[in-house]
Design a protein around this motif. Structure first.
Motif, PDB file in Angstrom:
ATOM      1  N   TYR A  94       3.562  -8.108  -9.252  1.00 23.06           N
ATOM      2  CA  TYR A  94       4.934  -8.291  -9.404  1.00 23.06           C
ATOM      3  C   TYR A  94       5.592  -7.872  -7.944  1.00 23.06           C
ATOM      4  O   TYR A  94       5.294  -6.771  -7.343  1.00 23.06           O
ATOM      5  CB  TYR A  94       5.459  -7.399 -10.296  1.00 23.06           C
ATOM      6  CG  TYR A  94       7.087  -7.024 -10.520  1.00 23.06           C
ATOM      7  CD1 TYR A  94       7.847  -8.371 -10.973  1.00 23.06           C
ATOM      8  CD2 TYR A  94       7.579  -6.092  -9.938  1.00 23.06           C
ATOM      9  CE1 TYR A  94       9.019  -8.137 -11.006  1.00 23.06           C
ATOM     10  CE2 TYR A  94       9.026  -6.101  -9.844  1.00 23.06           C
ATOM     11  CZ  TYR A  94       9.792  -7.135 -10.397  1.00 23.06           C
ATOM     12  OH  TYR A  94      11.331  -7.042 -10.506  1.00 23.06           O
ATOM     13  N   GLY A  95       6.244  -8.810  -7.418  1.00 30.03           N
ATOM     14  CA  GLY A  95       6.879  -8.580  -6.158  1.00 30.03           C
ATOM     15  C   GLY A  95       5.824  -8.333  -4.822  1.00 30.03           C
ATOM     16  O   GLY A  95       6.312  -8.230  -3.625  1.00 30.03           O
ATOM     17  N   LEU A  96       4.663  -8.806  -5.252  1.00 35.57           N
ATOM     18  CA  LEU A  96       3.513  -8.555  -4.045  1.00 35.57           C
ATOM     19  C   LEU A  96       2.776  -9.993  -3.821  1.00 35.57           C
ATOM     20  O   LEU A  96       2.228 -10.245  -2.851  1.00 35.57           O
ATOM     21  CB  LEU A  96       2.592  -7.544  -4.505  1.00 35.57           C
ATOM     22  CG  LEU A  96       2.858  -6.183  -4.501  1.00 35.57           C
ATOM     23  CD1 LEU A  96       1.857  -5.182  -5.207  1.00 35.57           C
ATOM     24  CD2 LEU A  96       3.330  -5.923  -3.082  1.00 35.57           C
ATOM     25  N   THR A  97       2.780 -10.909  -4.904  1.00 37.87           N
ATOM     26  CA  THR A  97       2.151 -12.029  -4.807  1.00 37.87           C
ATOM     27  C   THR A  97       3.142 -13.155  -5.356  1.00 37.87           C
ATOM     28  O   THR A  97       4.089 -12.997  -6.058  1.00 37.87           O
ATOM     29  CB  THR A  97       0.990 -12.297  -5.921  1.00 37.87           C
ATOM     30  OG1 THR A  97       1.332 -12.033  -7.191  1.00 37.87           O
ATOM     31  CG2 THR A  97      -0.171 -11.065  -5.538  1.00 37.87           C
ATOM     32  N   GLU A  98       2.899 -14.433  -4.682  1.00 34.58           N
ATOM     33  CA  GLU A  98       3.581 -15.775  -5.099  1.00 34.58           C
ATOM     34  C   GLU A  98       2.958 -16.195  -6.449  1.00 34.58           C
ATOM     35  O   GLU A  98       1.903 -16.189  -6.652  1.00 34.58           O
ATOM     36  CB  GLU A  98       3.479 -16.664  -4.063  1.00 34.58           C
ATOM     37  CG  GLU A  98       4.105 -16.113  -2.810  1.00 34.58           C
ATOM     38  CD  GLU A  98       4.008 -17.055  -1.763  1.00 34.58           C
ATOM     39  OE1 GLU A  98       3.541 -18.318  -1.832  1.00 34.58           O
ATOM     40  OE2 GLU A  98       4.169 -16.733  -0.399  1.00 34.58           O
ATOM     41  N   PHE A 100       1.326  -3.588  -9.975  1.00 31.15           N
ATOM     42  CA  PHE A 100       0.489  -4.155  -9.016  1.00 31.15           C
ATOM     43  C   PHE A 100      -0.492  -5.085  -9.428  1.00 31.15           C
ATOM     44  O   PHE A 100      -0.991  -5.932  -8.688  1.00 31.15           O
ATOM     45  CB  PHE A 100      -0.142  -2.636  -8.410  1.00 31.15           C
ATOM     46  CG  PHE A 100       0.392  -2.261  -7.340  1.00 31.15           C
ATOM     47  CD1 PHE A 100       1.553  -1.371  -7.286  1.00 31.15           C
ATOM     48  CD2 PHE A 100      -0.054  -2.389  -5.972  1.00 31.15           C
ATOM     49  CE1 PHE A 100       2.363  -1.040  -6.273  1.00 31.15           C
ATOM     50  CE2 PHE A 100       0.671  -1.907  -5.044  1.00 31.15           C
ATOM     51  CZ  PHE A 100       1.751  -1.091  -5.029  1.00 31.15           C
ATOM     52  N   ARG A 101      -1.156  -4.819 -10.590  1.00 35.21           N
ATOM     53  CA  ARG A 101      -2.269  -5.550 -10.977  1.00 35.21           C
ATOM     54  C   ARG A 101      -1.627  -7.131 -11.050  1.00 35.21           C
ATOM     55  O   ARG A 101      -2.495  -8.094 -10.850  1.00 35.21           O
ATOM     56  CB  ARG A 101      -2.696  -5.085 -12.395  1.00 35.21           C
ATOM     57  CG  ARG A 101      -3.980  -5.986 -12.853  1.00 35.21           C
ATOM     58  CD  ARG A 101      -4.492  -5.342 -14.333  1.00 35.21           C
ATOM     59  NE  ARG A 101      -4.877  -3.981 -14.103  1.00 35.21           N
ATOM     60  CZ  ARG A 101      -6.042  -3.438 -13.783  1.00 35.21           C
ATOM     61  NH1 ARG A 101      -7.031  -4.341 -13.392  1.00 35.21           N
ATOM     62  NH2 ARG A 101      -6.145  -2.168 -13.678  1.00 35.21           N
ATOM     63  N   ARG A 102      -0.460  -7.254 -11.838  1.00 29.09           N
ATOM     64  CA  ARG A 102       0.211  -8.439 -11.936  1.00 29.09           C
ATOM     65  C   ARG A 102       0.663  -9.109 -10.714  1.00 29.09           C
ATOM     66  O   ARG A 102       1.047 -10.484 -10.821  1.00 29.09           O
ATOM     67  CB  ARG A 102       1.346  -8.272 -13.064  1.00 29.09           C
ATOM     68  CG  ARG A 102       0.711  -8.045 -14.429  1.00 29.09           C
ATOM     69  CD  ARG A 102       2.070  -8.229 -15.451  1.00 29.09           C
ATOM     70  NE  ARG A 102       1.581  -7.965 -16.757  1.00 29.09           N
ATOM     71  CZ  ARG A 102       2.390  -8.026 -17.791  1.00 29.09           C
ATOM     72  NH1 ARG A 102       3.687  -8.231 -17.530  1.00 29.09           N
ATOM     73  NH2 ARG A 102       1.862  -7.580 -18.868  1.00 29.09           N
ATOM     74  N   VAL A 104     -12.318 -14.182  -7.680  1.00 25.19           N
ATOM     75  CA  VAL A 104     -11.122 -13.456  -6.778  1.00 25.19           C
ATOM     76  C   VAL A 104     -10.176 -12.595  -7.639  1.00 25.19           C
ATOM     77  O   VAL A 104      -9.503 -11.911  -7.032  1.00 25.19           O
ATOM     78  CB  VAL A 104     -10.446 -14.364  -5.929  1.00 25.19           C
ATOM     79  CG1 VAL A 104     -11.295 -15.347  -4.881  1.00 25.19           C
ATOM     80  CG2 VAL A 104      -9.505 -15.539  -6.699  1.00 25.19           C
ATOM     81  N   GLU A 105     -10.331 -12.706  -8.820  1.00 22.25           N
ATOM     82  CA  GLU A 105      -9.257 -12.087  -9.861  1.00 22.25           C
ATOM     83  C   GLU A 105     -10.074 -11.145 -10.456  1.00 22.25           C
ATOM     84  O   GLU A 105      -9.743  -9.925 -10.386  1.00 22.25           O
ATOM     85  CB  GLU A 105      -8.468 -12.758 -10.713  1.00 22.25           C
ATOM     86  CG  GLU A 105      -7.324 -13.780  -9.887  1.00 22.25           C
ATOM     87  CD  GLU A 105      -6.356 -14.270 -10.580  1.00 22.25           C
ATOM     88  OE1 GLU A 105      -6.568 -14.279 -11.896  1.00 22.25           O
ATOM     89  OE2 GLU A 105      -5.352 -14.909 -10.378  1.00 22.25           O
TER      90      GLU A 105
END
Lengths: 261, 323
Positions: free
Chosen positions: A257-261, A253-255, B67-68
């Motif tokens: 993965y599968g959620l952000t581009e 989730f933090r990285r 933002v991060e």
């Protein structure tokens, strides 16, 4: 962001509530399939075939069957729930309402995992109830029963999160469930005792993690132990695995993965 | 304090450089328009702010929060109405709003009040128990705005909020957004409707091919355009009256204008039609010409936009053409 409910962060409680309501409000989808499937299992395997099989490890076949069916229902529902919820949210992009919110990644993961584990536990209770219609159910080691059920539902919910993030299409979910999860569970000693296997296959079966889960839950219900690994060792290993996979979920989730581009 | 502050913000998708070092500052309380052709990087820029896209380089802060690193604080400040519909299909719209507010830490009872208020504001309260899927196109757009405002954001980000809606609804949405801005909410708006930017924004930034090519107020931008004044005199003329000769060959410099004869009419091109008109009229009057009709057309922001992005495109594409 600092407001809390029941002593817990409001964001986490809200996501958890949303996830639980999603399946609770659809009983025909959540509870009917395992209810019908397990009535069939108990009728055909337990009653009709069970009379011919006789006793296994000192108990009737139907009673022997019950813990395995509970494990099968609990873990598949846990896995399916978290993988579906995350994948469906990604597919339709509404998971963005969650991922663009100020929830911490840990809270997001815990809400998905615990709500799915709860579904697994509820299905486990349902299957136990169905079994009680067919035979008298005993719980010899309640602590181990509860502990194993909690650990395996959390473990498979956490694995479902990985699956939900990894899936690129709906058929990925089918592949994971039908070709990976189900065979492992079926060869995990639900329908037979490992003692009936030839020596080679007995030891091969010990490589299957499902064996320890079925065995642990069976130990909780019946007190019977079919493999040499004691329930304590199995519990420690499974708990470690559950914690490790939850930690992996948080990293993913933090990285993004599968959620952000 | 800046509501949005980016420095050299970059995003690369494989070979495509979607943002090529965007440095932009949006002040607190400002109504800022982000304009640009399709594929200019506007949505990528927004998605980096809310965490849907990971930046490849540079810095991005919302009210001073990275933002991060400070993603929770940054996201808590933002209400987003994205261009694409991305609404929970499992719950009626009121509940979707209650959930969204809850994710931002708003307790359930307060979240329910906020949800009702947001639905009333956008005019779809009577549809509160309907699922998003069953709303009409216009109601869906209204709902997207309701969801963005239900968390009471300090920064409202609207990505093409009026795409494909009728004129009446567009005006309704403008009214709501303007009111929020007047009450102190910073607004970042992307739009293809130049008129929208012209009417609403304090400043606009033009993004083209991943670069900021212009940041200015709509008025400043428009003052850079050329206005046209057409003067019809009594009787056709075939040459620019001598009273205006001094300006004819000088071109339209900062204060001057350029005059020519077209179809028997006097055509004057100038930076500032208002100021020029009086001077031209006086000169014509002094020279004894009778003015029959005057027509004045101002450069639209749309024309400036096309000019700016075309010029930028020519510049950025030139090296490839030379190679």
């Amino acid at each position: 962001m600092s407001t809390r409910s029941y002593g817990l962060p409001t964001g986490f409680v809200t996501l958890m509530r949303r996830e639980v309501l999603r399946y609770i409000r659809r009983p025909r989808n959540t509870f009917m399939p395992p209810l019908i499937t397990n009535v069939l299992y108990f009728s055909v395997f337990g009653v009709i075939l069970g009379n011919r099989v006789g006793e296994i490890q000192g108990v009737s076949y139907i009673l022997f069957l019950l813990p395995g069916l509970v494990v099968l229902g609990a873990i598949s529902n846990s896995f399916e729930n978290s993988s579906f919820s995350i994948f469906h949210g990604r597919w339709n992009e509404y998971i963005q309402a969650t991922t663009t919110s100020p929830l911490s990644y840990t809270h997001m993961v815990l809400a998905y995992v615990l709500s799915s584990a709860l579904r697994g536990v509820l299905i486990g209770i349902l299957i136990t109830g169905v079994g009680a219609i067919f035979t008298s159910v005993t719980v010899r080691n309640p602590f181990y029963l509860v502990a194993f059920i909690l650990v395996i539902t959390v473990l498979f919910s956490a694995l479902g999160v990985v699956g939900g993030l990894w899936a690129r299409d709906f058929d990925y979910l089918t592949v994971m469930n039908q070709f990976l999860l189900r065979p492992l569970v079926f060869f995990g000693g639900i329908f037979y005792s490992l003692e009936v296997l030839p020596t080679l296959w007995f030891y091969v079966s010990l490589l299957n993690p499902m064996v320890y889960m079925v065995n642990g839950v069976r130990y909780g219900f019946l007190g019977a132990d079919a493999v040499d690994v004691g329930p304590n060792a199995a519990l420690v290993v499974l708990t470690t695995a559950a914690v490790a996979v939850v930690a992996l979920d948080i990293v993913l989730f933090r990285r993004g993965y599968g959620l952000t581009e | 304090m800046s509501a949005i502050e980016t420095e050299d913000l970059r995003k690369r998708y494989g070979d495509l450089q979607a943002l090529k070092g965007v440095s932009l500052e949006v002040d607190e309380g400002e109504f800022f328009g982000l304009l640009g052709p399709n594929g200019a990087g506007k949505t990528t820029f927004i998605n980096i702010l809310v965490g849907l896209v990971k930046k490849s380089g540079g810095e991005a802060r919302v009210f001073g929060y990275d933002v991060e690193d400070d993603y929770r604080e940054a996201r808590d400040a933002i209400g987003l109405a994205p261009q694409e519909f991305n609404v929970d299909r499992f719950f009626p719209i009121r509940e979707v709003l209650v959930h969204k507010a809850g994710y931002h830490g708003v307790p359930k009872d307060v979240a329910e009040e906020r949800a009702d208020e947001a639905l009333r504001t956008v005019g779809i309260y009577d549809k509160r128990d309907t699922r998003f899927h069953w709303l009409s196109g216009g109601m869906k757009r209204r709902f997207m705005l309701a969801r963005a405002m239900v968390t009471d954001p300090d920064l409202l980000i609207l990505d093409e909020p009026t795409a494909g809606v009728d004129v009446q609804l567009r005006h309704d949405l403008w009214e709501i957004i303007t009111r929020m801005n007047e009450e102190g909410t910073t607004v970042l708006l992307t739009t293809h409707y130049i008129e929208e930017a012209e009417r609403l924004c304090d400043r606009v930034g033009i993004l083209d091919e991943g670069e900021v090519v212009e940041v200015s107020s709509p008025d400043e931008l428009m003052s850079r355009g050329t206005d046209t004044v057409r003067v019809t005199l009594a009787g056709e003329i075939d040459a620019v009256p001598s009273a205006l000769n001094g300006k004819v060959n000088g071109g339209a410099d900062a204060d001057g204008y350029e005059a020519r004869v077209e179809d028997g009419e006097l055509v004057v091109e100038t930076r500032n039609a208002g100021a020029t008109l009086a001077e031209v009229m006086r000169a014509l009057d002094d020279a004894g010409h009778d003015v029959v009709d005057v027509e004045m057309s101002r450069t639209s922001l749309e024309e400036i936009f096309v000019e700016v992005t075309r010029d930028h495109g020519d510049v950025t594409r030139a090296p490839e053409g030379d190679a």
